[in-house]
Motif scaffolding. Structure first.
Motif: not given
Length: 191
Positions: A117, A119-121, A123
């Motif tokens: 997925e 990374s939220l930190d 993109r």
């Protein structure tokens, strides 16, 4: 157990010549300046590595995993509570190219053992995480390998295993400090 172990040794030599001694004998007839002790150590290390790899391959067969897949799963399983990593960090840790790791991750994702997925930190980067099934398989891998290790080294008393492990750690630390291939290798010269 220590008595059994010491019975194998006679004045510092093995009772029956092993691959290290045989190779050192053969090579020293051709290359008289070769260090027989170093060569025997190298040959024994290579033989041990081969035997360990064969044991691992055999034990992974029922799980339908390759050694590379085993290393990815167990590395993620032991990577902290999230059981995840950036692919580049995983590749570095496993000494794989990013292309080679990408192929492994594709197969493991198709089997439902890992999930990728964004990374939220950041993109632009992705994270790789064990799925619930992947964590279960990784735990089985760790158990299977732990059992294999215990069987493999059962004839060597614990103090000898600890001493050997410490000596190998020192050797690896020294070798890891060498210049990368292609770099100035003058520091490789013997004293």
């Amino acid at each position: 157990m220590d008595e059994e172990w010491s019975c194998v040794m006679v004045a510092g030599e093995l009772e029956t010549p092993d691959i290290g001694e045989v190779t050192a004998d053969n090579w020293s007839r051709v290359i008289t300046t070769i260090d027989r002790t170093d060569l025997a150590l190298v040959m024994r290390t290579l033989r041990l590595s081969t035997l360990l790899e064969n044991a691992l391959t055999e034990r992974l067969r029922p799980l339908k995993l390759t050694q590379a897949e085993f290393y990815v799963l167990t590395t993620l399983r032991t990577a902290g509570p999230a059981h995840e990593s950036r692919p580049s960090d995983l590749a570095d840790r496993l000494l794989l190219t990013t292309g080679g790791l990408s192929n492994l991750l594709r197969r493991l994702t198709a089997r439902g053992l890992v999930e990728r997925e964004q990374s939220l930190d950041d993109r632009r980067s992705t994270r790789v995480r064990l799925s619930a099934e992947g964590a279960t398989i990784a735990d089985q891998c760790l158990e299977v390998w732990s059992d294999a290790q215990q069987r493999f080294f059962r004839g060597v008393p614990s103090p000898h295993r600890a001493e050997t492990s410490a000596a190998l750690a020192r050797l690896l630390s020294d070798v890891d400090s060498w210049p990368a291939p292609g770099a100035d290798q003058s520091s490789w010269a013997s004293d």
